[in-house]
Design an enzyme around this catalytic site. Structure first.
Site, PDB file in Angstrom:
ATOM      1  N   GLY A  92       0.804  -1.363  -0.051  1.00 18.38           N
ATOM      2  CA  GLY A  92      -0.055  -0.153  -0.049  1.00 18.38           C
ATOM      3  C   GLY A  92       0.841   1.034  -0.104  1.00 18.38           C
ATOM      4  O   GLY A  92       0.217   2.383  -0.252  1.00 18.38           O
ATOM      5  N   GLY A  94       3.583   1.791  -2.432  1.00 17.30           N
ATOM      6  CA  GLY A  94       4.372   1.635  -2.983  1.00 17.30           C
ATOM      7  C   GLY A  94       5.361   1.293  -3.118  1.00 17.30           C
ATOM      8  O   GLY A  94       7.306   1.542  -3.529  1.00 17.30           O
ATOM      9  N   ASP A 139       2.476   4.166  -9.345  1.00 11.14           N
ATOM     10  CA  ASP A 139       3.750   3.493  -8.528  1.00 11.14           C
ATOM     11  C   ASP A 139       5.139   3.547  -8.514  1.00 11.14           C
ATOM     12  O   ASP A 139       5.843   4.676  -8.691  1.00 11.14           O
ATOM     13  CB  ASP A 139       3.189   2.396  -7.811  1.00 11.14           C
TER      14      ASP A 139
END
Length: 154
Positions: A92, A94, A139
């Protein structure tokens, strides 16, 4: 998460993954050496308990995809990767993208390549496929460029 055709904002965090890559000399079929081939990954990143074990296979696949992107065959040339930094390896935040992008930067450096941020981002995206199959691209983009970004997946 990313919703198709809906604009989103993403902000990079200050913490980062650091990576060092060491390459052995290229070898031929007739050569042997103490360290002529193989892949060794030393993961010294801080992590939540169980994360590295849970994500191990995905991380190895991501690493192999980045190596393939750079046309480095670890069966013919030894590759040692050391990961560190202050970004906690956790889902969550990256962490997978930071891993792929830092590896891309370090590998380019080890190969003596001067790449643009766009080229680093492209390589990081290839690595993200090892974790997510079909990543959105946000991301790795945040890990590459930093700052606050606007993103819309089409």
């Amino acid at each position: 998460f990313v919703v198709y055709k809906v604009p989103a904002l993403v902000a990079a965090v200050k913490a980062a993954t650091e990576c060092k890559v060491e390459l052995s000399s290229k070898t031929t079929e007739s050569e042997d050496g103490a360290w002529s081939s193989g892949l060794l990954i030393e993961d010294n990143r801080p992590a939540v308990p169980g994360y590295k074990r849970k994500k191990r296979d995905e991380m190895i696949e991501a690493t192999k995809l980045v190596l393939k992107h750079f046309k480095v065959d670890h069966e013919k040339r030894g590759v040692k990767i050391t990961l560190g930094g202050d970004l906690c390896a956790v889902s969550g935040i990256g962490a997978s993208a930071s891993n792929a992008v830092s590896l891309s930067r370090a590998l380019a450096d080890a190969l003596g390549m001067e790449l643009t941020e766009e080229e680093i981002n492209r390589a990081g995206y290839e690595g993200e496929k090892g974790y997510h199959g079909t990543p959105s691209g946000i991301d790795n983009t945040a890990a590459t460029y930093g700052g606050v970004l606007s993103f819309c997946r089409t």
